[in-house]
Design an enzyme around this catalytic site. Structure first.
Site, PDB file in Angstrom:
ATOM      1  CB  SER A 152      -0.916   0.025   1.238  1.00 31.56           C
ATOM      2  OG  SER A 152      -0.153   0.153   2.425  1.00 31.56           O
ATOM      3  N   GLY A 154       2.541   2.766  -2.137  1.00 34.92           N
ATOM      4  CA  GLY A 154       3.789   2.738  -2.860  1.00 34.92           C
ATOM      5  C   GLY A 154       4.941   2.040  -2.172  1.00 34.92           C
ATOM      6  CD  GLU A 259      -3.439   4.395  -8.760  1.00 31.89           C
ATOM      7  OE1 GLU A 259      -2.396   5.057  -8.946  1.00 31.89           O
ATOM      8  OE2 GLU A 259      -3.523   3.478  -7.919  1.00 31.89           O
ATOM      9  CD  GLU A 271      -1.101  -0.227  -8.816  1.00 31.70           C
ATOM     10  OE1 GLU A 271      -1.641   0.223  -7.785  1.00 31.70           O
ATOM     11  OE2 GLU A 271       0.113  -0.506  -8.877  1.00 31.70           O
ATOM     12  CG  ASP A 278      -3.350   7.285  -1.815  1.00 29.69           C
ATOM     13  OD1 ASP A 278      -3.797   7.313  -2.982  1.00 29.69           O
ATOM     14  OD2 ASP A 278      -2.256   6.773  -1.514  1.00 29.69           O
ATOM     15  CB  THR A 279      -4.952  10.479  -5.502  1.00 31.37           C
ATOM     16  OG1 THR A 279      -5.936   9.616  -6.089  1.00 31.37           O
ATOM     17  CG2 THR A 279      -3.592   9.822  -5.588  1.00 31.37           C
ATOM     18  NE  ARG A 355      -1.164   9.289   2.765  1.00 28.62           N
ATOM     19  CZ  ARG A 355      -1.179   8.226   1.962  1.00 28.62           C
ATOM     20  NH1 ARG A 355      -0.304   8.131   1.004  1.00 28.62           N
ATOM     21  NH2 ARG A 355      -2.057   7.278   2.120  1.00 28.62           N
TER      22      ARG A 355
END
Length: 385
Positions: A152, A154, A259, A271, A278-279, A355
């Site tokens: 997750s 990245g 994505e 994906e 998250d984006t 984050r």
């Protein structure tokens, strides 16, 4: 009964936290689950369960104890075969158990998109050892991207341009895999113009799309996003057509983060996540109904607007740079002084590149919004004690 439905939320990070807010506003009762206590969503939920979701027996026991109307996964590391068993026993898994099984692992969703649906993807192969990584890299060519099939944000992802770096990339991916599958995808590096997330909602009334979200990544993880991303009508149409095909194949109701890479007019499937993305944190300021509101409405069978629009807006993340369980935040007033907004996630521990919050801003255009959000995020400081 004082609530309209009970939701068992599997994963309680910042995305789960916002989903809890949206679901509770509609009258749902939420039990938040994660592998550690006091996770962000737990702080707002009606109840909590702390266990590893890779523990199939524990997962089943929690579902049997709460008998939820909906089981809503929010993380990748879940014993998905148990979700399939629970669905067969009458539980409602969002969007479906099959969707979670295919999308929690990059190999499942990539094979579905490329082999079964014929969507445009990059060249790719899988590998379970360094020797297989070397062979896969020869097939797809360099540069290539190597990432775990289960991870997750990245984690474990790297771009390899030199053959001498393949071993380090394999090691990095293996060390950052989630779950218990020691497998990576080695894929062709796509020289794209930009990448987008197309939030796609499958609901009782059909399939709806949010305006595309542009995003920038570092270390394979999102750092900023903006909406609406500039795209031609033809490119948007191609992305929507591919997204519709794949979510219809997966079935169920809920929001999907799909994505794509875009090169000129060519749109390439990358994906898919069967949950808020998250984006999509940018929708907290850009849309009247956030991605979390849309997910909750779709799950609960409530109507969505015919036309989902977005104001020019952006998000920028607030990162930690070390591990600590004793910290605070400074600079919030300065960050918000020029109109930006903040979300502090409430995570009980920091670690490098984790984050911890996000800055949100709108503007006359996305460039102005990005500048405002990035400026606000830079003014927030994590004070380690």
């Amino acid at each position: 009964m004082s609530h309209i439905a009970t939701i068992l939320l599997l994963g309680s990070g910042e995305l789960g936290r916002e989903f809890v807010i949206s679901a509770k506003r509609l009258g749902a009762r939420v039990i938040a689950c994660d592998s550690y206590d006091d996770a962000p969503a737990m702080q707002l939920a009606d109840g909590r369960e702390v266990f590893s979701m890779l523990d199939g027996e524990a997962l089943r026991a929690v579902a049997e104890r709460h008998r939820p109307d909906f089981i809503v996964p929010e993380v990748e590391a879940i014993r998905t075969e148990v979700l399939a068993e629970l669905e067969a026993d009458g539980f409602n898994v969002v969007p479906t158990a099959r969707a979670t099984q295919l999308t929690m692992n990059r190999d499942g969703i990539r094979d579905l998109a490329a082999d079964e649906l014929g969507l445009v993807t990059s060249r790719y192969r899988y590998a379970e050892s360094l020797d297989e990584v070397l062979t896969a890299a020869e097939h797809v060519g360099l540069p290539c991207v190597i990432k775990p099939v289960m991870s997750s944000s990245g984690k474990g992802q790297s771009t390899v341009r030199d053959p001498g770096d393949l071993e380090a990339a394999w090691t990095y991916a293996a060390e950052n895999m989630r779950g218990d599958r020691r497998r990576v995808i080695v894929e062709q590096f796509v020289d794209f113009d930009y990448e987008i997330t197309l939030l796609t909602v499958r609901h009782a009334g059909g399939v709806s799309f949010c305006p595309p979200i542009g995003h920038r990544q570092e270390r394979g993880d999102y750092r900023e996003s903006w909406q609406p991303a500039a795209m031609t009508d033809a490119a948007i149409g191609a992305a929507q057509a591919m997204a519709r095909r794949v979510v219809d194949e997966l079935g169920g109701h809920g929001l999907f983060g799909v994505e794509f890479f875009v090169k000129g007019e060519e749109v390439i499937f990358s994906e898919l996540s069967p949950r808020p993305h998250d984006t999509g944190m940018v929708t907290l300021v850009s849309q009247d109904l956030t991605e979390f509101d849309l997910h909750a409405r779709a799950i609960l069978g409530l109507p969505l607007p015919d036309d989902i629009r977005a104001r020019a807006s952006a998000s920028a993340v607030i990162l930690a740079d070390r591990e600590s369980d004793d910290f605070g935040f400074e600079g919030l007033a300065d960050a918000m002084a020029e109109g930006a907004d903040l979300r502090i996630f409430g995570k009980p521990m920091t670690r490098s590149y984790r984050r911890m919050g996000v800055a949100l801003a709108s503007g006359p255009d996305t460039d102005a919004a990005r500048a405002a959000a990035s400026s606000a995020a830079a003014k927030v400081r994590i004070a380690y004690r």
